[in-house]
Design an enzyme around this catalytic site. Structure first.
Site, mmCIF file in Angstrom:
data_model
loop_
_atom_site.group_PDB
_atom_site.id
_atom_site.type_symbol
_atom_site.label_atom_id
_atom_site.label_comp_id
_atom_site.label_asym_id
_atom_site.label_seq_id
_atom_site.Cartn_x
_atom_site.Cartn_y
_atom_site.Cartn_z
ATOM 1 N N ARG A 237 0.839 -1.194 0.000
ATOM 2 C CA ARG A 237 0.000 0.000 0.000
ATOM 3 C C ARG A 237 0.875 1.246 0.000
ATOM 4 N NH1 ARG A 237 -3.665 -2.245 -1.674
ATOM 5 N NH2 ARG A 237 -5.779 -2.549 -0.855
ATOM 6 N N GLU A 266 -3.442 7.220 -6.283
ATOM 7 C CA GLU A 266 -3.505 6.396 -7.490
ATOM 8 C C GLU A 266 -4.843 6.596 -8.194
ATOM 9 O OE1 GLU A 266 -0.808 2.724 -5.646
ATOM 10 O OE2 GLU A 266 -2.992 2.507 -5.860
ATOM 11 N N HIS A 287 0.843 -0.404 -9.775
ATOM 12 C CA HIS A 287 -0.052 -1.190 -8.919
ATOM 13 C C HIS A 287 -0.578 -2.425 -9.655
ATOM 14 C CE1 HIS A 287 -2.728 -0.734 -5.118
ATOM 15 N NE2 HIS A 287 -2.593 -2.004 -5.425
#
Length: 320
Positions: A237, A266, A287
């Site tokens: 994270r 993000e 990600h």
């Protein structure tokens, strides 16, 4: 839990999942939206009893306007986008995904570790710049190359993904240390004091959730305590590592390199300091550590299983 035989289910950000998603068994209606902005949530969830979200936030101010909502199915393991205390107080079930990324995330972490430990990007750049062609020998040694065998991997987060990362590390002949940290501890795991993990690890890999106690868990002070040849990997994270401090640490040579798959914001549509870091000892991926084809299909299947089980009165994977 619910035993009602019909529900209105709305998926807020279907585009975030590249997999086949079946209609929940007890859904009278099932609607998919490719994406949803924060100001569209209330309108799109009007009348819905079940909401599916991956990264669309569902905070108290939004949930207050959706009294009919009975369940939130999170299409991810992390559920920091959900106001869980509000949901607990108002009887909204929240279920997340478990153990779907136990292979894909550790593999991605090691892709970053290997690339950085062996300076793959730096050597690639040298080859592209013509250094090999000018060499007097059959190869050249412009950058250090480190073995993983015999090195120490410090893991922060002892859940399924942390355990999967440890299994790969042991296959490489690495020593594994699990950092003793808050929150929860996995029974049966031997923990090492956090400060000792910082000092002894050649690689530190983050695999814990983002909570108030883990936000900025690694800052400049912690990176000063790490080995100068150590790598910092974050496939968990954004927010676990102080990003400004990371840039300073790389600039000052406090650590040897870093591999990140996550950012605090993000997507970084308005820019981000780590996007501007152009150096071969830093790798940023968008990600995608979780996103192997197999892992995403497993996630999609479990996502609907969570809804079906809850609707049948046999809930699983609840966080409320």
């Amino acid at each position: 839990m619910e035993t009602d035989m019909s529900h209105s289910v709305v998926f807020l950000d279907r585009e975030s999942l590249k997999a086949k998603v079946r209609k929940p068994a007890q859904a009278e209606s099932y609607v998919e939206h490719a994406k949803t902005s924060v100001d569209e949530v209330v309108a799109k969830l009007q009348g819905a009893t079940v909401a599916i979200t991956n990264k669309v936030p569902l905070r108290a101010e939004t949930l207050k306007q959706l009294p009919q909502l009975k369940m939130i199915a999170v299409a991810a393991t992390g559920y920091d986008v959900i106001d869980v205390p509000y949901c607990k107080e108002h009887g909204i079930a929240v279920a997340n995904i478990r153990n779907y990324a136990v292979h894909t995330v550790p593999e991605h972490a090691f892709a970053l570790i290997l690339a950085l430990r062996r300076n793959i990007l730096a050597y690639r750049q040298d080859v592209e710049a013509g250094v090999w062609q000018k060499s007097d020998q059959f190869c050249f040694f412009t950058h250090d190359i480190g073995d993983l065998h015999g090195a120490t991997l410090g893991i922060i987060g002892e859940g399924a993904i942390g355990q999967g990362t440890a299994a790969i590390a042991r296959g490489f002949g690495m020593k594994v240390l699990f950092a003793d940290h808050e929150p929860p501890k996995m029974p049966g795991v031997e923990f090492t004091p956090f400060e000792q993990v910082l000092a002894e690890s050649d690689v530190i890999s983050m695999h814990c959730p983002l909570t108030p106690s883990t936000r900025n868990l690694i800052g400049l002070e912690q990176m000063r305590r790490m080995k100068r040849n150590a790598l910092l990997i974050n496939t968990s994270r954004g927010g676990l590592v102080d990003e400004a401090a990371l840039i300073q640490a790389l600039d000052e040579g406090l650590i040897a390199g870093a591999g990140f798959d996550v950012l605090t914001t993000e997507p970084p549509k308005n820019g981000h300091p780590l996007l501007d870091v152009r150096r071969p000892n830093f790798i940023l991926t968008p990600h995608v550590a979780w996103a192997s084809d197999g892992a995403m299909q497993f996630l999609a299947d479990q996502l609907i299983d969570n809804i079906d089980r809850w609707a049948e009165g046999r809930p699983q994977h609840l966080v409320t």
